[in-house]
Motif scaffolding. Structure first.
Motif, PDB file in Angstrom:
ATOM      1  N   ASN A 144       0.993  -1.279   0.114  1.00 49.31           N
ATOM      2  CA  ASN A 144       0.085   0.078  -0.198  1.00 49.31           C
ATOM      3  C   ASN A 144       0.931   1.180   0.112  1.00 49.31           C
ATOM      4  N   VAL A 145       2.054   1.255   0.735  1.00 52.30           N
ATOM      5  CA  VAL A 145       2.667   2.543   0.901  1.00 52.30           C
ATOM      6  C   VAL A 145       3.447   2.381  -0.329  1.00 52.30           C
ATOM      7  N   THR A 146       4.021   1.643  -1.150  1.00 54.35           N
ATOM      8  CA  THR A 146       4.702   1.858  -2.161  1.00 54.35           C
ATOM      9  C   THR A 146       3.684   2.260  -3.397  1.00 54.35           C
ATOM     10  N   VAL A 147       2.588   1.774  -3.743  1.00 52.84           N
ATOM     11  CA  VAL A 147       1.652   2.197  -4.483  1.00 52.84           C
ATOM     12  C   VAL A 147       1.285   3.726  -4.320  1.00 52.84           C
ATOM     13  N   ILE A 148       1.111   4.094  -3.127  1.00 50.11           N
ATOM     14  CA  ILE A 148       0.618   5.625  -2.715  1.00 50.11           C
ATOM     15  C   ILE A 148       1.750   6.643  -2.945  1.00 50.11           C
ATOM     16  N   THR A 149       3.144   5.972  -2.426  1.00 55.56           N
ATOM     17  CA  THR A 149       4.296   6.830  -2.931  1.00 55.56           C
ATOM     18  C   THR A 149       4.477   6.963  -4.474  1.00 55.56           C
ATOM     19  N   ALA A 150       4.190   5.898  -5.438  1.00 60.80           N
ATOM     20  CA  ALA A 150       4.486   6.095  -6.662  1.00 60.80           C
ATOM     21  C   ALA A 150       3.556   7.018  -7.256  1.00 60.80           C
ATOM     22  N   THR A 151       2.373   7.119  -6.674  1.00 60.11           N
ATOM     23  CA  THR A 151       1.312   8.408  -7.321  1.00 60.11           C
ATOM     24  C   THR A 151       1.902   9.760  -7.079  1.00 60.11           C
ATOM     25  N   GLN A 152       3.024   9.958  -6.300  1.00 61.50           N
ATOM     26  CA  GLN A 152       3.703  11.262  -6.200  1.00 61.50           C
ATOM     27  C   GLN A 152       5.109  11.691  -7.137  1.00 61.50           C
ATOM     28  N   TYR A 153       5.041  10.918  -8.262  1.00 62.90           N
ATOM     29  CA  TYR A 153       5.906  10.822  -9.331  1.00 62.90           C
ATOM     30  C   TYR A 153       5.247  10.516 -10.571  1.00 62.90           C
ATOM     31  N   THR A 154       5.723  11.241 -11.825  1.00 65.94           N
ATOM     32  CA  THR A 154       5.556  10.872 -12.986  1.00 65.94           C
ATOM     33  C   THR A 154       6.416   9.798 -13.582  1.00 65.94           C
ATOM     34  N   GLY A 155       5.851   8.971 -14.493  1.00 63.77           N
ATOM     35  CA  GLY A 155       6.629   8.127 -15.008  1.00 63.77           C
ATOM     36  C   GLY A 155       8.039   8.296 -15.522  1.00 63.77           C
ATOM     37  N   GLU A 156       8.112   9.379 -16.076  1.00 66.31           N
ATOM     38  CA  GLU A 156       9.530   9.994 -16.789  1.00 66.31           C
ATOM     39  C   GLU A 156      10.442  10.370 -15.543  1.00 66.31           C
ATOM     40  N   GLU A 157       9.809  11.285 -14.504  1.00 71.45           N
ATOM     41  CA  GLU A 157      10.367  11.587 -13.199  1.00 71.45           C
ATOM     42  C   GLU A 157      10.828  10.484 -12.698  1.00 71.45           C
ATOM     43  N   PHE A 158      10.271   9.361 -12.478  1.00 69.76           N
ATOM     44  CA  PHE A 158      10.666   8.093 -11.828  1.00 69.76           C
ATOM     45  C   PHE A 158      11.799   7.612 -12.471  1.00 69.76           C
ATOM     46  N   GLN A 160      13.886   8.569 -14.880  1.00 71.89           N
ATOM     47  CA  GLN A 160      15.077   9.727 -15.169  1.00 71.89           C
ATOM     48  C   GLN A 160      15.566  10.375 -14.036  1.00 71.89           C
ATOM     49  N   GLY A 161      15.736   9.562 -12.842  1.00 69.80           N
ATOM     50  CA  GLY A 161      16.678  10.018 -11.819  1.00 69.80           C
ATOM     51  C   GLY A 161      15.868  10.217 -10.370  1.00 69.80           C
ATOM     52  N   GLN A 165      15.112   9.465  -4.376  1.00 65.90           N
ATOM     53  CA  GLN A 165      14.134  10.198  -3.792  1.00 65.90           C
ATOM     54  C   GLN A 165      12.881   9.381  -3.420  1.00 65.90           C
ATOM     55  N   PHE A 166      12.554   8.616  -4.375  1.00 64.19           N
ATOM     56  CA  PHE A 166      11.266   7.573  -4.357  1.00 64.19           C
ATOM     57  C   PHE A 166      11.496   6.687  -3.147  1.00 64.19           C
ATOM     58  N   LYS A 167      12.736   6.099  -3.129  1.00 60.03           N
ATOM     59  CA  LYS A 167      13.000   5.490  -1.991  1.00 60.03           C
ATOM     60  C   LYS A 167      13.133   5.894  -0.617  1.00 60.03           C
ATOM     61  N   ALA A 168      13.611   7.251  -0.441  1.00 63.86           N
ATOM     62  CA  ALA A 168      13.664   7.939   0.659  1.00 63.86           C
ATOM     63  C   ALA A 168      12.407   7.998   1.244  1.00 63.86           C
ATOM     64  N   GLN A 242      14.986  -1.765   7.177  1.00 59.93           N
ATOM     65  CA  GLN A 242      15.483  -1.546   6.096  1.00 59.93           C
ATOM     66  C   GLN A 242      14.670  -1.534   4.838  1.00 59.93           C
ATOM     67  N   VAL A 243      14.988  -0.683   3.821  1.00 60.58           N
ATOM     68  CA  VAL A 243      14.081  -0.624   2.543  1.00 60.58           C
ATOM     69  C   VAL A 243      15.022  -0.680   1.235  1.00 60.58           C
ATOM     70  N   THR A 244      15.047  -1.674   0.342  1.00 54.97           N
ATOM     71  CA  THR A 244      15.701  -2.166  -0.653  1.00 54.97           C
ATOM     72  C   THR A 244      14.987  -1.865  -1.900  1.00 54.97           C
ATOM     73  N   ILE A 245      15.371  -1.067  -2.926  1.00 51.37           N
ATOM     74  CA  ILE A 245      14.821  -1.147  -4.209  1.00 51.37           C
ATOM     75  C   ILE A 245      15.742  -1.764  -5.265  1.00 51.37           C
ATOM     76  N   GLY A 246      15.064  -2.655  -6.091  1.00 57.49           N
ATOM     77  CA  GLY A 246      15.803  -3.257  -7.192  1.00 57.49           C
ATOM     78  C   GLY A 246      15.640  -2.480  -8.595  1.00 57.49           C
ATOM     79  N   ASP A 247      16.031  -3.128  -9.529  1.00 46.49           N
ATOM     80  CA  ASP A 247      15.672  -2.475 -10.826  1.00 46.49           C
ATOM     81  C   ASP A 247      14.297  -2.420 -11.348  1.00 46.49           C
ATOM     82  N   PRO A 248      13.584  -1.173 -11.187  1.00 48.63           N
ATOM     83  CA  PRO A 248      12.326  -1.151 -11.842  1.00 48.63           C
ATOM     84  C   PRO A 248      12.231  -1.354 -13.354  1.00 48.63           C
TER      85      PRO A 248
END
Length: 457
Positions: A144-158, A160-161, A165-168, A242-248
């Motif tokens: 749920n938190v991952t899905v909600i956090t993703a709505t705060q970014y655009t696809g290109e923004e996510f 392209q760098g 910030q998404f992980k933080a 700990q929160v670890t993000i892989g290769d989206p």
């Protein structure tokens, strides 16, 4: 058959049943706890719950109690197929961004349970088992938190760098609670190339641009801090360590959009590079002509300066020659003066030396004369004394001679001749007599040598 029936007697059967019952009761009365797990002991008679978080041995009510074990640290992995438990082999999280593009984000979350017995008891009353806690709380909350956090970014923004910030933000919302958000149109900063057609020197550089998009934006309070919703993990004392993000991975359309944009940027960069190359070549040619003209002017100026320098050099050489000749003449004059002065000093010194030598010779002659007179007086007195005592003096001389003869007497040796040659009338009158005599002496010496060698043998 009779032996088997005799072995299984009622007494033995009852004894065996008693031993098995005692072993079962003993096993059911002991609880052995391991490190890394939290145990909930439920006494069904009293209805009490006890929490054991450290390894050890504990006593329990046999057959009338229940033990529930919880993992103290739980790892939930989305998109990792190498996990040891089912909740570590979940599919990657599907997310939808603010610009309606979708993608999948592999992520791993690590949770730690509380050690407070009250919080553990509350958690147990809610979920009743370790698997139910993971499925109903940890997995759903992380998704749920991952899905909600993703709505705060655009696809290109996510893609392209914005991943860091998404992980933080994802970690912050898991630990402290998700943001209270609202959907509104906002401006986002983008970095793009200056259009190719612009006639400017920095047309190959990046420039910031603005774009209006719809995003889910956190609501802030008066202090500028985001307003948060209640964290469901906080009431149970569960923390995210700990929160670890892989290769989206983006969806196909978003991936194509990003690929096309890369190609467009590459083509624009290539066009800009060609323009810059042409400009650079033109500037280079112009600079080459300027350099050639400057070089010719410099060569002419240098030739003129060299002529002036040559004339100045000749004048300077002549002046230096004249000065050197003047110096040489002064030097010769000074040397002659010094030579004469030196000769004069030498003459004066020689004169003084000769005077000293003459005076020394005069005194030396006087000294020799006085010495001779003194020695003559001494010798005269000596011989006068000897003349007065002539007999005593001769007796002392004879005594000294006799003493020397006596001391050297052992060194005197008189040898008689072994052969004697006598000529006619006792004289050797001719050379023949001498040769004959010498020959005879030689024969006699050889004869004596042969005789001495035979004697030795």
């Amino acid at each position: 058959m009779s032996q088997v029936s005799s072995f299984f007697t009622p007494k033995r059967i009852i004894l065996a049943i008693g031993i098995v019952s005692i072993a079962g009761i003993a096993k059911s009365s002991v609880l052995m706890t391991d490190a890394g797990y939290t145990y909930i002991y439920q006494n069904n008679i009293t209805g009490t719950l006890d929490v054991f978080s450290e390894p050890g041995i504990h006593f329990r009510m046999p057959f009338l109690s229940k033990i529930t074990r919880y993992d103290q640290v739980v790892t939930v992995s989305f998109g990792n197929n190498q996990g040891e438990a089912f909740y570590q082999r979940l599919e990657a999280l599907p997310v939808r961004f603010a610009d309606t593009y979708t993608g999948t984000v592999p992520a791993t979350f690590r949770f730690r349970l509380s050690h407070d017995p009250k919080e553990i008891t509350t958690m147990h009353r809610e979920f009743r088992s370790n698997d139910n806690l993971i499925e109903s709380m940890l997995i759903k909350n992380a998704r749920n938190v991952t899905v909600i956090t993703a709505t705060q970014y655009t696809g290109e923004e996510f893609f392209q760098g914005g991943l860091n910030q998404f992980k933080a933000q994802l970690s912050d919302q898991l630990i402290n609670g998700i943001y209270s958000t609202e959907r509104r149109q906002v401006e986002i900063d983008q970095v793009d190339l200056v259009p190719v057609g612009l006639d400017q020197d920095d047309s190959n550089k990046l420039q910031p641009t603005k774009q209006l998009v719809w995003k889910t934006v956190p609501i802030e309070n008066e202090q500028g801090q985001p307003i948060r919703q209640d964290n469901p993990l906080k009431q149970y004392g569960i923390t995210v360590t700990q929160v670890t993000i892989g290769d989206p991975a983006p969806e196909e359309q978003l991936d194509k959009l990003l690929t096309d944009k890369k190609k467009l940027v590459a083509e624009r960069i290539r066009a800009i590079q060609e323009q810059e190359t042409s400009k650079a070549q033109a500037k280079t040619e112009q600079l080459r002509k300027e350099i050639q003209r400057t070089r010719e002017v410099q060569d002419a100026q240098r030739t003129k300066e060299l002529a002036v320098i040559s004339q100045q050099k000749d004048v300077e050489v002549a002046r230096q020659i004249a000065e050197r000749e003047l110096v040489e003449e002064r030097k010769k004059k000074d040397i002659a003066t010094l030579t004469k002065a030196k000769e004069l000093e030498i003459s004066k010194a020689n004169l003084e030396i000769q005077k000293a030598n003459a005076l020394s010779s005069e005194y030396e002659a006087k000294a020799i004369r006085e010495k001779g007179i003194a020695e003559a007086d001494v010798l005269s007195a000596k011989y006068g004394a000897l003349g007065q005592h002539e007999n005593v003096y001769l007796a002392e001389l004879n005594r000294d001679v006799a003493k020397q003869l006596y001391e050297n007497l052992p060194n005197f040796k008189i040898s008689m001749p072994q052969n004697y040659i006598n000529g006619s009338n006792g004289n050797l009158t001719s050379n023949l007599d001498v040769i004959t005599g010498l020959s005879a002496l030689g024969i006699m010496e050889k004869t004596q040598e042969l005789k001495a060698s035979k004697d030795n043998e």
